[in-house]
Design a protein around this motif. Structure first.
Motif, PDB file in Angstrom:
ATOM      1  N   VAL A  70       0.874  -1.177   0.000  1.00 16.28           N
ATOM      2  CA  VAL A  70       0.000   0.000   0.000  1.00 16.28           C
ATOM      3  C   VAL A  70       0.910   1.224   0.000  1.00 16.28           C
ATOM      4  CG1 VAL A  70      -1.953  -1.088   1.142  1.00 16.28           C
ATOM      5  CG2 VAL A  70      -0.178  -0.037   2.534  1.00 16.28           C
ATOM      6  N   TRP A  71       0.449   2.311  -0.585  1.00  8.57           N
ATOM      7  CA  TRP A  71       1.291   3.500  -0.676  1.00  8.57           C
ATOM      8  C   TRP A  71       0.454   4.757  -0.578  1.00  8.57           C
ATOM      9  CZ3 TRP A  71       0.609   0.007  -4.691  1.00  8.57           C
ATOM     10  CH2 TRP A  71      -0.200   0.448  -5.748  1.00  8.57           C
ATOM     11  N   ASN A  72       1.139   5.836  -0.272  1.00  5.92           N
ATOM     12  CA  ASN A  72       0.518   7.154  -0.165  1.00  5.92           C
ATOM     13  C   ASN A  72       1.450   8.140  -0.852  1.00  5.92           C
ATOM     14  OD1 ASN A  72      -1.184   9.219   0.552  1.00  5.92           O
ATOM     15  ND2 ASN A  72      -0.794   9.103   2.758  1.00  5.92           N
ATOM     16  N   SER A  73       1.031   8.663  -1.994  1.00  9.32           N
ATOM     17  CA  SER A  73       1.881   9.550  -2.791  1.00  9.32           C
ATOM     18  C   SER A  73       1.451  11.001  -2.658  1.00  9.32           C
ATOM     19  CB  SER A  73       1.821   9.145  -4.272  1.00  9.32           C
ATOM     20  OG  SER A  73       2.394   7.877  -4.468  1.00  9.32           O
ATOM     21  N   SER A  74       2.383  11.897  -2.926  1.00  4.77           N
ATOM     22  CA  SER A  74       2.101  13.322  -2.939  1.00  4.77           C
ATOM     23  C   SER A  74       1.199  13.662  -4.125  1.00  4.77           C
ATOM     24  CB  SER A  74       3.404  14.112  -3.036  1.00  4.77           C
ATOM     25  OG  SER A  74       3.173  15.492  -2.963  1.00  4.77           O
ATOM     26  N   THR A  75       0.136  14.408  -3.856  1.00  2.00           N
ATOM     27  CA  THR A  75      -0.829  14.782  -4.891  1.00  2.00           C
ATOM     28  C   THR A  75      -1.075  16.284  -4.839  1.00  2.00           C
ATOM     29  OG1 THR A  75      -2.693  14.351  -3.391  1.00  2.00           O
ATOM     30  CG2 THR A  75      -1.981  12.531  -4.804  1.00  2.00           C
ATOM     31  N   GLU A  76      -1.643  16.823  -5.927  1.00  2.00           N
ATOM     32  CA  GLU A  76      -1.951  18.254  -5.965  1.00  2.00           C
ATOM     33  C   GLU A  76      -2.855  18.618  -4.796  1.00  2.00           C
ATOM     34  OE1 GLU A  76      -3.610  19.110  -9.788  1.00  2.00           O
ATOM     35  OE2 GLU A  76      -1.661  19.017 -10.791  1.00  2.00           O
ATOM     36  N   PRO A  77      -2.649  19.795  -4.220  1.00  2.00           N
ATOM     37  CA  PRO A  77      -1.791  20.897  -4.675  1.00  2.00           C
ATOM     38  C   PRO A  77      -0.323  20.781  -4.249  1.00  2.00           C
ATOM     39  CG  PRO A  77      -2.961  21.572  -2.722  1.00  2.00           C
ATOM     40  CD  PRO A  77      -3.452  20.189  -3.042  1.00  2.00           C
ATOM     41  N   ALA A  78       0.067  19.672  -3.644  1.00  2.00           N
ATOM     42  CA  ALA A  78       1.468  19.485  -3.266  1.00  2.00           C
ATOM     43  C   ALA A  78       2.311  19.166  -4.494  1.00  2.00           C
ATOM     44  CB  ALA A  78       1.588  18.369  -2.237  1.00  2.00           C
ATOM     45  N   ARG A  79       3.620  19.203  -4.329  1.00  5.30           N
ATOM     46  CA  ARG A  79       4.538  18.872  -5.412  1.00  5.30           C
ATOM     47  C   ARG A  79       4.383  17.412  -5.816  1.00  5.30           C
ATOM     48  NH1 ARG A  79       9.942  20.370  -2.435  1.00  5.30           N
ATOM     49  NH2 ARG A  79      10.826  19.082  -4.098  1.00  5.30           N
ATOM     50  N   LYS A  80       4.567  17.143  -7.087  1.00  5.79           N
ATOM     51  CA  LYS A  80       4.523  15.772  -7.579  1.00  5.79           C
ATOM     52  C   LYS A  80       5.879  15.110  -7.364  1.00  5.79           C
ATOM     53  CE  LYS A  80       1.085  16.725 -11.181  1.00  5.79           C
ATOM     54  NZ  LYS A  80       0.797  16.702 -12.651  1.00  5.79           N
ATOM     55  N   SER A  81       5.851  13.776  -7.271  1.00  8.76           N
ATOM     56  CA  SER A  81       7.079  12.979  -7.100  1.00  8.76           C
ATOM     57  C   SER A  81       7.907  13.510  -5.932  1.00  8.76           C
ATOM     58  CB  SER A  81       7.894  12.970  -8.396  1.00  8.76           C
ATOM     59  OG  SER A  81       7.133  12.420  -9.452  1.00  8.76           O
ATOM     60  N   TYR A  82       7.238  13.709  -4.809  1.00 11.06           N
ATOM     61  CA  TYR A  82       7.828  14.322  -3.627  1.00 11.06           C
ATOM     62  C   TYR A  82       7.345  13.550  -2.408  1.00 11.06           C
ATOM     63  CZ  TYR A  82       8.469  17.974  -0.016  1.00 11.06           C
ATOM     64  OH  TYR A  82       8.812  18.672   1.106  1.00 11.06           O
ATOM     65  N   ALA A  83       8.199  13.410  -1.417  1.00 11.00           N
ATOM     66  CA  ALA A  83       7.837  12.750  -0.156  1.00 11.00           C
ATOM     67  C   ALA A  83       7.277  11.350  -0.437  1.00 11.00           C
ATOM     68  CB  ALA A  83       6.874  13.622   0.647  1.00 11.00           C
ATOM     69  N   GLY A  84       6.159  10.989   0.175  1.00 16.20           N
ATOM     70  CA  GLY A  84       5.523   9.704  -0.090  1.00 16.20           C
ATOM     71  C   GLY A  84       5.986   8.584   0.834  1.00 16.20           C
ATOM     72  N   THR A  85       5.068   7.639   1.087  1.00 21.22           N
ATOM     73  CA  THR A  85       5.331   6.509   1.967  1.00 21.22           C
ATOM     74  C   THR A  85       4.752   5.234   1.365  1.00 21.22           C
ATOM     75  OG1 THR A  85       3.364   7.192   3.206  1.00 21.22           O
ATOM     76  CG2 THR A  85       5.498   7.765   4.161  1.00 21.22           C
ATOM     77  N   MET A  86       5.234   4.081   1.852  1.00 20.25           N
ATOM     78  CA  MET A  86       4.745   2.782   1.376  1.00 20.25           C
ATOM     79  C   MET A  86       4.934   1.747   2.478  1.00 20.25           C
ATOM     80  SD  MET A  86       6.116   0.432  -1.852  1.00 20.25           S
ATOM     81  CE  MET A  86       5.272   1.372  -3.137  1.00 20.25           C
ATOM     82  N   PHE A  87       3.985   0.833   2.589  1.00 19.76           N
ATOM     83  CA  PHE A  87       4.136  -0.352   3.427  1.00 19.76           C
ATOM     84  C   PHE A  87       4.141  -1.587   2.539  1.00 19.76           C
ATOM     85  CE2 PHE A  87       2.352   1.701   7.419  1.00 19.76           C
ATOM     86  CZ  PHE A  87       3.401   1.338   8.253  1.00 19.76           C
ATOM     87  N   LEU A  88       5.013  -2.523   2.833  1.00 23.08           N
ATOM     88  CA  LEU A  88       4.938  -3.883   2.307  1.00 23.08           C
ATOM     89  C   LEU A  88       4.743  -4.798   3.508  1.00 23.08           C
ATOM     90  CD1 LEU A  88       7.209  -2.280   0.429  1.00 23.08           C
ATOM     91  CD2 LEU A  88       7.303  -4.505  -0.684  1.00 23.08           C
ATOM     92  N   TYR A  89       3.739  -5.675   3.448  1.00 22.17           N
ATOM     93  CA  TYR A  89       3.484  -6.570   4.580  1.00 22.17           C
ATOM     94  C   TYR A  89       3.128  -7.949   4.070  1.00 22.17           C
ATOM     95  CZ  TYR A  89      -1.331  -4.941   3.677  1.00 22.17           C
ATOM     96  OH  TYR A  89      -2.528  -4.591   3.091  1.00 22.17           O
ATOM     97  N   LYS A  90       3.465  -8.957   4.870  1.00 18.66           N
ATOM     98  CA  LYS A  90       3.301 -10.349   4.482  1.00 18.66           C
ATOM     99  C   LYS A  90       1.849 -10.649   4.089  1.00 18.66           C
ATOM    100  CE  LYS A  90       7.412 -12.373   5.339  1.00 18.66           C
ATOM    101  NZ  LYS A  90       8.132 -13.290   4.454  1.00 18.66           N
TER     102      LYS A  90
END
Length: 276
Positions: A70-90
């Protein structure tokens, strides 16, 4: 359960670049794979608003075949391709996933900075805390973030035990960086940021590394990649953490840095806890 957290500083670069640094990053990923965590938390993914591409997913499926993502990406109005987080779980784990907004200032809530996994008896949440920036241009906003984030964790803690990890972008005490006097007014070591972290811990949370290891010196989680000798000289900062609710601190078994070899920037953090 065994968990790992890592600020990867661009998932795309780590997976697809041919640079020497990317090769080092893939070496770190291989170390993480060998450690076989139940959950891997990744910060600063720098993915597009659409998340990982098919190429990214194919590589992740190859490297982590037994994991969901699962992931959470930066979206407008924030900068694109910036920050962001992800989890990988069994695959056998089935947490409820949320992407909290904490009423943070400016575009911080749109920068993909928090993901929370809710399990039967605990919350596992990761954060990529905003940096105060060059000349501390974001310091006032960062102070508001710290207050809002502490309120968020406290609300979770009222329901279940909380495990919180990530890049908190603050060296809490002088022992947490190699050159405290030199960096007194630097982002990540201002009085305001340090006090914000003190307030967070006072709200009911334990810095698990210090809980297990005490005031051991010269153990860091980040080395400036712009300074070629920062890691050789161990001129680092400890700005990445595993925190737990105070009432669960005695269940922590391991909280330590993973050896990332010659790669500068962040190193992964290994965490193990006895959980029901």
């Amino acid at each position: 359960m065994k968990f790992i957290s890592w600020n990867i500083d661009s998932l795309n670069a780590a997976l697809t670049s041919d640079s020497a640094r990317a090769e080092l990053s893939r070496g770190v990923l291989n170390t993480i794979i060998d450690l076989d965590p139940a959950v891997l938390a990744i910060q600063e993914t720098k993915l597009s608003p659409n998340g990982p591409t098919k190429k990214h997913l194919d590589i992740l499926n190859e490297k982590f075949p037994d994991y969901k993502r699962v992931w959470n990406s930066s979206t407008e109005p924030a900068r694109k391709s910036y920050a962001g987080t992800m989890f990988l779980y069994k695959n056998h784990l089935n947490p409820m996933v949320s992407y909290p907004e904490i009423d943070a200032p400016n575009t911080m809530d749109a920068e993909g900075r928090i993901i929370t996994l809710e399990f039967d008896h605990f919350y596992l949440t990761q954060v990529y805390t905003p940096n105060s920036g060059t000349n501390l241009v974001r310091l006032k906003e960062r102070q508001i973030w710290d207050e809002k984030y502490a309120d968020y964790l406290t609300a979770l803690d009222e329901k279940k035990v909380v495990i919180a990890t990530g890049d908190f972008n603050v060296a809490h005490k002088e022992i947490d960086l190699a050159h405290p006097r030199r960096n007194r007014l630097s982002a990540g070591f201002t009085d305001e940021e340090r006090q914000g972290f003190t307030n967070l811990l006072a709200a009911g949370f334990t810095d698990t590394f210090r809980y297990l290891h005490g005031d051991v010196p010269e153990v860091y989680s980040w080395w400036n990649q712009r300074a070629k000798t920062s890691k050789i000289n161990n001129s680092g900062w400890r700005i990445d953490y595993w925190l737990v609710s105070d009432r669960a601190a005695d269940k922590v078994l391991v909280s330590e840095m993973v050896d990332s070899g010659m790669r500068q920037d962040h190193t992964p953090l290994l965490f193990e806890m006895a959980l029901d």
